[in-house]
Design an enzyme around this catalytic site. Sequence first.
Site: not given
Ligand code: IMP
Length: 178
Positions: A43, A103, A159
């Site tokens: 979302k 991230d 969030d």
């Molecule tokens: P990744 O798989 O580590 O790249 O994270 C992907 C998802 O995690 C993002 O699309 C966000 O929904 C959530 N996410 C990662 N970092 C943050 C943050 O700092 N705040 C909020 N949601 C995060």
Amino acid sequence: MSEGRPGRVLVTEEQLTQRVRELGEEVSADYADREVLVVGVLKGAVLFIADFIRHLTVPCELDFMAVASYGGQTHSSGVVRILKDLDHPIAGKHVLLVEDIIDSGLTLSYLMRNLASRQPASLEICTLLTKPGHRRLSTQPKYVGFDLPDEFVVGYGLDHAERFRNLPHIATLELQDP
Ligand code: IMP
Ligand code: MG
């Protein structure tokens, strides 16, 4: 799960407004004469997408996927589950995957592999935010709003345990000690 509250503002509402407009203009120029299928990831990306597509001057369609990679935690679980798939096939379409934040890139790598296997005409990534971890990725986003330091952030769709999506800016999350 620890309680948290918004801390320092990292990206102001004005900075968001201006950068989102620039991204829309850049994408419109690059996709001139093509129709773009914007695929949003629910979302977190919803606020960004709603503002971004208002600046697209090329024909566009919109579809959404929902995936889960985080619970109430602030670190990637490494597990990506599709909670909602696209409504329509994407074969032959120019797909622009729009994310809120990259991230670790685990979510993105999974989504890119999944979408690429459906034979789109082209597939690019537009993300509002990145954190330093994403530089290890083999697939790099073509469009990036802001590069952030390695801190958990909330607001403008993002969030912590489903809260703070409604903030008009991007702020750090301050965790309170239990
Ligand atoms: P990744 O798989 O580590 O790249 O994270 C992907 C998802 O995690 C993002 O699309 C966000 O929904 C959530 N996410 C990662 N970092 C943050 C943050 O700092 N705040 C909020 N949601 C995060
Ligand atoms: Mg997300």
